[in-house]
Motif scaffolding. Structure first.
Motif, short mmCIF file in Angstrom:
data_model
loop_
_atom_site.label_atom_id
_atom_site.label_comp_id
_atom_site.label_asym_id
_atom_site.label_seq_id
_atom_site.Cartn_x
_atom_site.Cartn_y
_atom_site.Cartn_z
N VAL A 1 34.69 40.59 41.70
CA VAL A 1 33.30 40.18 41.76
C VAL A 1 32.78 40.43 43.17
O VAL A 1 33.49 40.23 44.16
N SER A 2 31.55 40.94 43.27
CA SER A 2 30.91 41.15 44.56
C SER A 2 29.40 41.06 44.37
O SER A 2 28.91 41.00 43.23
N ARG A 3 28.66 41.04 45.46
CA ARG A 3 27.20 40.91 45.39
C ARG A 3 26.52 42.12 46.04
O ARG A 3 27.08 42.76 46.92
N THR A 4 25.30 42.38 45.63
CA THR A 4 24.49 43.36 46.33
C THR A 4 23.90 42.71 47.58
O THR A 4 23.74 41.49 47.64
N SER A 5 23.59 43.53 48.57
CA SER A 5 23.07 43.01 49.84
C SER A 5 21.72 42.31 49.67
O SER A 5 21.36 41.45 50.45
N SER A 6 21.00 42.67 48.63
CA SER A 6 19.70 42.04 48.38
C SER A 6 19.84 40.60 47.91
O SER A 6 18.87 39.83 47.96
N GLY A 7 21.04 40.24 47.45
CA GLY A 7 21.25 38.91 46.91
C GLY A 7 20.72 38.73 45.50
O GLY A 7 20.75 37.62 44.95
N LYS A 8 20.28 39.82 44.89
CA LYS A 8 19.67 39.72 43.55
C LYS A 8 20.65 39.89 42.41
O LYS A 8 20.38 39.44 41.29
N TYR A 9 21.80 40.54 42.69
CA TYR A 9 22.70 40.89 41.59
C TYR A 9 24.16 40.61 41.94
O TYR A 9 24.59 40.74 43.10
N LEU A 10 24.91 40.24 40.89
CA LEU A 10 26.34 40.04 40.97
C LEU A 10 27.01 41.14 40.15
O LEU A 10 26.56 41.46 39.05
N LEU A 11 28.08 41.71 40.68
CA LEU A 11 28.76 42.85 40.07
C LEU A 11 30.18 42.44 39.67
O LEU A 11 30.88 41.79 40.45
N THR A 12 30.60 42.80 38.46
CA THR A 12 31.94 42.45 38.00
C THR A 12 32.58 43.61 37.25
O THR A 12 31.89 44.47 36.70
N THR A 13 33.93 43.62 37.24
CA THR A 13 34.68 44.62 36.48
C THR A 13 35.56 43.93 35.45
O THR A 13 36.22 42.94 35.75
N GLY A 14 35.60 44.48 34.23
CA GLY A 14 36.49 44.00 33.18
C GLY A 14 37.67 44.94 33.06
O GLY A 14 37.58 45.98 32.38
N TYR A 15 38.78 44.59 33.69
CA TYR A 15 39.94 45.47 33.72
C TYR A 15 40.48 45.72 32.31
O TYR A 15 40.91 46.84 31.99
N SER A 16 40.45 44.70 31.46
CA SER A 16 41.12 44.81 30.16
C SER A 16 40.35 45.64 29.15
O SER A 16 40.95 46.35 28.33
#
Length: 354
Positions: A97-112
């Motif tokens: 999980v990580s965020r964009t610098s704008s603070g508007k979005y959260l990013l995630t990866t589904g490994y499975s």
């Protein structure tokens, strides 16, 4: 240790939601001594954490069958966490999980299940609805680890132009544009078959990007072409010493030092952290030192302010403290450790600076 001399950090772990899974500890800013302050239950496998220091909110990815991400308000005096909300990632096995610098979005990866997801963020830090979701499809060389797509990490680049996704299963690093919360495919960089790209780290100059390749124990150095949005491969270099042959080793995390002179990467199996010197003209790497990770299976580590590095050793439950020599970049053990069950992520409330 007194509170004014300490830095709070959070620890993500593997395990059931019945027991404390996110812990918080404190590091003495002068000596690197560690102590455990507390923990919270109610979340399964919070294996990756991200902290927004502008609003004191911690995000935790829950790596399970139907994954979700939790947002917590953090008390910076004692580390206590208060749950804000929980939101589904729309994926399985969310491991990053990580965020964009704008603070508007959260990013995630589904490994499975191969999905990468973008979720909206509210101003108070709560996680909103999914705004975009893409499923990776493909495979790599190895039947045991690469029979399908396995996106392992997702970051916004330092220039805030592209989203960088490392897919261990496909031997690809994928670049996306994020347009009004929607992921748009931009470019695909192919790695040698059987590499297993896992994580990336960005040079503070913005000129270079580095990536660990889990399956063949290498780091790839890339030139960052910001004009055309491309990563040009400069070099592949082993994470192991020349005289070591260890097929069971897997490389894991990596970070560039805040000063931009050094890169560190961890080895699981060899149980070490390798230090590279970064050529300041070419961006290429030269391995100069290996130190014991202080335990077994260093899945993650982080660089903390005041020149310290903490390594999370998953399989023997030890977090080891190191001082970074300001002249050479060498890691010197402080002798201090912290015991936590299956630690796999270190997340300080304050970022290290040059």
């Amino acid at each position: 240790m007194t509170a004014g001399q300490e830095l709070i950090f959070y620890i993500g772990t593997y395990g059931s939601e019945e027991e404390n899974r996110i812990h918080w500890g404190a590091m003495d800013r002068g000596t690197g001594e560690l102590r455990l302050l507390g923990g919270t239950a109610g979340i399964e496998n919070p294996t990756y954490l991200d902290f927004d220091d502008s609003i004191s909110v911690l995000y935790a990815a829950s790596e399970k069958g139907e994954s979700d991400v939790s947002a917590y308000s953090a008390n910076l005096v004692n580390g206590e966490l208060t749950l804000l909300n929980v939101q589904s990632t729309g994926s399985s096995g969310a491991c990053h999980v990580s965020r964009t610098s704008s603070g508007k979005y959260l990013l995630t990866t589904g490994y499975s299940d191969g999905h990468i997801s973008v979720l909206a963020l509210e101003k108070d830090g709560r996680v909103g609805e999914i705004t975009s979701k893409i499923k990776h499809s493909g495979r790599g060389l190895r039947d045991d680890r690469q029979s399908e797509a396995h996106p392992h990490s997702i970051f916004e680049d330092l220039l805030n132009q592209y989203i960088v996704v490392s897919d261990l299963g496909m031997d690809d690093v994928n670049l996306y544009r994020l347009e009004d919360g929607k992921l748009v495919t931009h470019r695909e960089i192919s790695l040698p078959p059987g590499s297993g790209p896992r994580h990336v780290a960005f040079h503070p100059s913005g000129k270079w990007v580095y990536g660990t390749n889990e399956l063949n124990s290498t780091v790839t150095a890339y030139a960052n072409d910001a004009t055309f949005g491309d990563l040009k491969i400069l070099q592949h270099i082993s994470t192991l010493p020349e005289d070591v042959v260890m097929d069971s080793n897997t490389s894991s995390h990596l970070l560039v030092s805040p000063c931009g002179r050094y890169l560190y990467a961890s080895n699981r199996g060899h149980d070490s952290i390798v230090q590279y010197v970064i050529d300041q003209e070419a961006g290429t790497l030269r391995a100069v030192n290996w130190v014991s990770s202080g335990g077994k299976t260093p899945r993650h580590f982080n660089i903390l302010p005041d020149g310290f590095l903490l390594a999370a050793n998953q399989d023997n439950g030890l977090i080891a403290s190191y001082r970074i020599d300001p002249d050479t970049g060498n890691l010197v053990s402080t002798g201090y450790t912290l015991e936590v069950t299956r630690p796999v992520c270190i997340c300080p409330v304050e970022k290290a600076k040059a």
